[in-house]
Design a protein around this motif. Sequence first.
Motif, PDB file in Angstrom:
ATOM      1  N   VAL A 115       0.797  -1.250   0.023  1.00 28.40           N
ATOM      2  CA  VAL A 115      -0.137   0.005  -0.009  1.00 28.40           C
ATOM      3  C   VAL A 115       0.972   1.185  -0.091  1.00 28.40           C
ATOM      4  CG1 VAL A 115      -1.731  -1.178   1.172  1.00 28.40           C
ATOM      5  CG2 VAL A 115      -0.005  -0.111   2.546  1.00 28.40           C
ATOM      6  N   PRO A 116       0.543   2.471  -0.562  1.00 25.39           N
ATOM      7  CA  PRO A 116       1.232   3.575  -0.381  1.00 25.39           C
ATOM      8  C   PRO A 116       1.381   4.002   0.913  1.00 25.39           C
ATOM      9  CG  PRO A 116      -0.664   3.735  -2.128  1.00 25.39           C
ATOM     10  CD  PRO A 116      -0.911   2.615  -1.498  1.00 25.39           C
ATOM     11  N   ARG A 117       2.454   4.692   1.322  1.00 26.74           N
ATOM     12  CA  ARG A 117       2.662   4.872   2.786  1.00 26.74           C
ATOM     13  C   ARG A 117       1.662   6.211   2.876  1.00 26.74           C
ATOM     14  NH1 ARG A 117       7.046   3.646   5.921  1.00 26.74           N
ATOM     15  NH2 ARG A 117       8.503   2.469   4.950  1.00 26.74           N
ATOM     16  N   SER A 118       1.121   6.158   4.433  1.00 27.35           N
ATOM     17  CA  SER A 118       0.289   7.241   4.632  1.00 27.35           C
ATOM     18  C   SER A 118       0.958   8.632   4.873  1.00 27.35           C
ATOM     19  CB  SER A 118      -0.836   7.127   5.922  1.00 27.35           C
ATOM     20  OG  SER A 118       0.231   6.551   6.903  1.00 27.35           O
ATOM     21  N   ARG A 119       2.134   8.433   5.187  1.00 24.36           N
ATOM     22  CA  ARG A 119       3.059   9.626   5.448  1.00 24.36           C
ATOM     23  C   ARG A 119       4.685   9.182   5.297  1.00 24.36           C
ATOM     24  NH1 ARG A 119       5.498  12.783   9.294  1.00 24.36           N
ATOM     25  NH2 ARG A 119       5.530  15.169   8.950  1.00 24.36           N
ATOM     26  N   GLU A 120       5.333   9.819   4.274  1.00 24.56           N
ATOM     27  CA  GLU A 120       6.611   9.509   4.471  1.00 24.56           C
ATOM     28  C   GLU A 120       7.276  10.091   5.634  1.00 24.56           C
ATOM     29  OE1 GLU A 120       8.136   7.110   2.814  1.00 24.56           O
ATOM     30  OE2 GLU A 120       6.894   6.709   1.020  1.00 24.56           O
ATOM     31  N   VAL A 121       8.538   9.653   5.938  1.00 30.21           N
ATOM     32  CA  VAL A 121       9.493  10.504   6.836  1.00 30.21           C
ATOM     33  C   VAL A 121       9.579  11.902   6.505  1.00 30.21           C
ATOM     34  CG1 VAL A 121      11.466  10.468   8.202  1.00 30.21           C
ATOM     35  CG2 VAL A 121      10.218   8.250   7.828  1.00 30.21           C
ATOM     36  N   GLY A 122       9.543  12.838   7.013  1.00 32.39           N
ATOM     37  CA  GLY A 122       9.703  14.161   6.595  1.00 32.39           C
ATOM     38  C   GLY A 122       8.860  14.740   5.850  1.00 32.39           C
ATOM     39  N   GLN A 123       7.736  14.197   5.351  1.00 33.42           N
ATOM     40  CA  GLN A 123       6.849  14.758   4.219  1.00 33.42           C
ATOM     41  C   GLN A 123       6.168  15.896   4.957  1.00 33.42           C
ATOM     42  OE1 GLN A 123       3.817  11.806   3.031  1.00 33.42           O
ATOM     43  NE2 GLN A 123       2.735  13.238   2.000  1.00 33.42           N
ATOM     44  N   PRO A 124       5.798  16.958   4.234  1.00 27.58           N
ATOM     45  CA  PRO A 124       5.090  18.101   4.809  1.00 27.58           C
ATOM     46  C   PRO A 124       3.648  17.793   4.926  1.00 27.58           C
ATOM     47  CG  PRO A 124       6.233  18.566   2.578  1.00 27.58           C
ATOM     48  CD  PRO A 124       6.530  17.236   2.625  1.00 27.58           C
ATOM     49  N   TRP A 125       3.164  18.058   6.175  1.00 24.52           N
ATOM     50  CA  TRP A 125       1.691  17.974   6.552  1.00 24.52           C
ATOM     51  C   TRP A 125       0.858  18.569   5.614  1.00 24.52           C
ATOM     52  CZ3 TRP A 125       0.687  14.638  10.202  1.00 24.52           C
ATOM     53  CH2 TRP A 125       1.709  14.461  10.936  1.00 24.52           C
ATOM     54  N   LEU A 126       1.369  19.266   4.879  1.00 29.50           N
ATOM     55  CA  LEU A 126       0.322  19.798   3.889  1.00 29.50           C
ATOM     56  C   LEU A 126      -0.279  18.866   2.781  1.00 29.50           C
ATOM     57  CD1 LEU A 126      -1.413  22.483   2.759  1.00 29.50           C
ATOM     58  CD2 LEU A 126       0.587  23.137   1.507  1.00 29.50           C
ATOM     59  N   THR A 127       0.657  18.181   2.377  1.00 35.69           N
ATOM     60  CA  THR A 127       0.373  16.856   1.334  1.00 35.69           C
ATOM     61  C   THR A 127       0.043  15.779   2.110  1.00 35.69           C
ATOM     62  OG1 THR A 127       2.726  16.416   1.542  1.00 35.69           O
ATOM     63  CG2 THR A 127       1.976  17.973  -0.149  1.00 35.69           C
TER      64      THR A 127
END
Length: 226
Positions: A115-127
């Motif tokens: 599955v796609p990650r729900s949030r990558e490490v360091g990903q901006p919260w906006l995206t």
Amino acid sequence: MSLLSCIGIAACLTALLLLRIYFVLPAFGRDSKYASKRRKGKATVRASTDMTLCVVLGSGGHTAEMMRLLQGVEFDRYMQRLYVVGDSDALSLDQIGIVERRGNTYNEEYFVERVPRSREVGQPWLTTPLSVARCLVRTASIFLDYRPDVVLCNGPGNCVVACVVALVPRILGLKRIPIIYVESFARVRTLSLSGKILYLLADRFIVQWPGLVSTYPRAEYIPHLV
């Protein structure tokens, strides 16, 4: 039908849905009594060899802890096992093969879905909402295909999405999929962000340090799991 009538009907339906969600959440409604009995050892769990266990893997240290947890799982009880793995997590794929070769002596089936990650490490919260939505859609598709009977997870973000999907059949009155969450051994005094969310959603919420139980009374303290 007037606009006010439509608004009134929508408000009533929304209120009923929220009430239904409140009553099925393990932390509040009827299932909170089940969880309380489970902590006291009074609740019964359905025993069957055709159950499908869904294991949601994180990455890195979370995967290592889950692999150690799976050493205590009775593979002959869960004849089918579904592993949900982040699409950029190569380590977990290797570890699944190792644990299955060690524990699979009955020629049971196991499946791996990415599955796609729900949030990558360091990903901006906006995206983050967009990536969470992609993960949610893919996870829902997997659950529709495999229809798991139990969900086992220990964080991070993807497990929250999987648990939300697992609650939908319960909210609709179709199927109750028990959720078991094991907080990381590294969490001694406070819960992780995933833990704080799943404290409300999980049927069994397990911690590995006794100090957490005083702050989170729904938690079960089970030492030396990993």
